[in-house]
Enzyme design. Structure first.
Site, PDB file in Angstrom:
ATOM      1  N   TYR A  70       0.315  -1.079  -0.251  1.00  0.00           N
ATOM      2  CA  TYR A  70      -0.278   0.042  -0.125  1.00  0.00           C
ATOM      3  C   TYR A  70       1.089   1.384   0.292  1.00  0.00           C
ATOM      4  O   TYR A  70       0.727   2.472  -0.061  1.00  0.00           O
ATOM      5  CB  TYR A  70      -0.934  -0.078   1.287  1.00  0.00           C
ATOM      6  CG  TYR A  70      -1.770  -1.087   1.152  1.00  0.00           C
ATOM      7  CD1 TYR A  70      -2.562  -1.148   0.013  1.00  0.00           C
ATOM      8  CD2 TYR A  70      -2.738  -0.976   2.103  1.00  0.00           C
ATOM      9  CE1 TYR A  70      -3.120  -2.340   0.105  1.00  0.00           C
ATOM     10  CE2 TYR A  70      -4.105  -2.259   2.412  1.00  0.00           C
ATOM     11  CZ  TYR A  70      -4.141  -3.362   0.843  1.00  0.00           C
ATOM     12  OH  TYR A  70      -5.047  -4.133   1.733  1.00  0.00           O
ATOM     13  N   ASP A  80      -3.067 -18.392   1.369  1.00  0.00           N
ATOM     14  CA  ASP A  80      -4.311 -18.907   0.499  1.00  0.00           C
ATOM     15  C   ASP A  80      -5.047 -19.937   1.331  1.00  0.00           C
ATOM     16  O   ASP A  80      -5.982 -19.823   1.743  1.00  0.00           O
ATOM     17  CB  ASP A  80      -3.928 -19.646  -0.768  1.00  0.00           C
ATOM     18  CG  ASP A  80      -2.677 -20.257  -0.496  1.00  0.00           C
ATOM     19  OD1 ASP A  80      -2.221 -19.587   0.385  1.00  0.00           O
ATOM     20  OD2 ASP A  80      -2.002 -20.521  -1.641  1.00  0.00           O
ATOM     21  N   ASP A  93     -10.688  -8.804   8.058  1.00  0.00           N
ATOM     22  CA  ASP A  93     -12.207  -8.803   7.569  1.00  0.00           C
ATOM     23  C   ASP A  93     -12.637 -10.312   8.168  1.00  0.00           C
ATOM     24  O   ASP A  93     -13.581 -10.493   8.605  1.00  0.00           O
ATOM     25  CB  ASP A  93     -12.215  -8.091   6.266  1.00  0.00           C
ATOM     26  CG  ASP A  93     -12.430  -7.076   6.775  1.00  0.00           C
ATOM     27  OD1 ASP A  93     -12.583  -5.845   7.458  1.00  0.00           O
ATOM     28  OD2 ASP A  93     -12.885  -6.133   5.569  1.00  0.00           O
TER      29      ASP A  93
END
Ligand code: NAD
Length: 356
Positions: free
Chosen positions: A142, A220, A248
């Site tokens: 980011y 994953d 989340d």
């Protein structure tokens, strides 16, 4: 008597309502456990834009910097959506996190037995889940340079150095020491060099923390394990992008957004806030669930002030209130004995905390 200065930012929408209840509970435990809290109320977000023209006034930032902790409600609303990006409420939140050097985001995902049916997962899968996600917040893809977007190609850079990994890993180790002493480092070390560095640095650091069980998991697989067998996790440590997604996922398997707290820490002053937004659709109706904010206040007591007994009293009070069937409207369908307003449930939790 110990004294702590708390910069309180109510924000917009339901922010003022849920913060009021957290303050009520903090007052109850500060009397019981014999410490003093000074609350300094400041503006941020839409409320600041309306009065001062900017989402994060300098005086709010300075007050936050000179406080011992920031307790924050939520910001945002349709009224300010049309403003340019740097003048929108969210810019204030991003700026204060950056200015306070909050490089570690702590998000507990807890399932309360009484609300087990609120989860989208089967009760036998979700029972006993109590996870702490520690996400690196100010590095990685980011923020990495260069970042480029052309018509035909685009580039982002994932970059970490040893000190960035070390400082957030220390937060995770300290958190694990207060919990079940297990850390899962989530990465993609079979493909990414940054992940390989994370493994090296975290493995070396583990030598300083006796009794901590460190394991590694590819991201994953972690995404899959969180819905297959979430109770296997204690502390999940991970970099920014993976943490954004997994935190989340971990919170949402617990059912209700109105219950989950968070802390953004690392610098001198941390920010303690619920994971949800300002919920403009229910603002002013007295039906918001203040529990996420009350539990954020408990995190503040534990992580910022080391007032662990008071923090535990709040957590016990929340569990007791849910066990005894008190519910706000958002969780009313799960074994409610009494439906409460925001103010009512805040008062009941404060009473329970004072007696805990
Ligand atoms: P939201 O989290 O505010 O609301 C999502 C849904 O959950 C709504 O139906 C709301 O009524 C419900 N909800 C949220 N918190 C609740 C609570 N404590 N009790 C009961 N119900 C609750 O997300 P949104 O609707 O996407 O965003 C609304 C505003 O909040 C937007 O302006 C957004 O930018 C902002 N926002 C702010 C933050 C923050 O301040 N940290 C985070 C996310 C969104």
């Amino acid at each position: 008597m110990k004294k702590y200065d708390v910069c309180v930012i109510k924000g917009d929408g339901i922010g003022p309502e849920i913060i009021e209840e957290a303050i009520k509970v903090l007052d109850a435990v500060s009397h019981k456990f014999n410490f003093e809290l000074n609350f300094d109320y400041r503006l941020m977000g839409g409320a600041a834009i309306d009065i001062m023209g900017v989402p994060l006034p300098d005086e709010t930032l300075n007050a936050a910097k000179s406080s011992d902790a920031v307790l924050f409600g939520a910001i945002g609303g349709a009224k300010w959506d049309g403003l340019p990006r740097e003048l929108r409420p969210e810019s204030g939140l991003l700026k204060i996190r950056k200015e306070l050097g909050a490089f570690a985001n702590l998000r507990p995902a807890i399932i309360f037995d009484e609300l087990i049916n609120a989860s989208t997962l089967k009760p036998e899968i979700i029972k006993g889940v109590d996870i702490m996600v520690v996400r690196e917040l100010t590095g990685g893809i980011y923020f990495g340079q260069p970042r480029v977007k052309n018509e035909k190609d685009a580039l982002n850079t994932m970059c970490y150095n040893v000190s960035e990994i070390e400082r957030v890993a220390k937060v995770a180790f300290e958190a694990a020491l207060l919990r079940n002493k297990k850390i899962t480092l989530v990465d993609k070390a079979n493909v990414l060099e940054t992940s390989q560095l994370w493994r090296e640095v975290v493995s070396e650091l583990a030598g300083n923390y006796e009794g901590i069980n460190l394991e590694f998991m590819y991201v994953d697989n972690a995404a899959m394990q969180l819905v297959r067998a979430p109770a296997q996790f204690d502390v999940i440590l991970t970099e920014n992008l993976f943490g954004d997604i997994l935190s989340d996922e971990a919170s949402m398997i617990c059912g209700s957004i109105g219950l989950l707290p968070s802390a953004s820490i690392g610098g001198k002053v941390g920010i303690y806030e619920p994971i949800h937004g300002s919920a403009p659709d229910i603002a002013g109706q007295g039906i918001a669930n203040p529990i996420a904010t009350i539990l954020s206040a408990a995190m503040m007591l534990k992580y910022a002030f080391g007032e662990n007994e008071a923090a535990e009293a709040i957590e016990l009070a929340v569990r007791g209130v849910l066990r005894d069937g008190y519910r706000t409207k958002d969780i009313a369908q799960y074994d409610a004995k009494e439906i409460c307003s925001t103010v009512e449930i805040g008062s009941i939790i404060a009473d329970y905390a004072a007696k805990a």
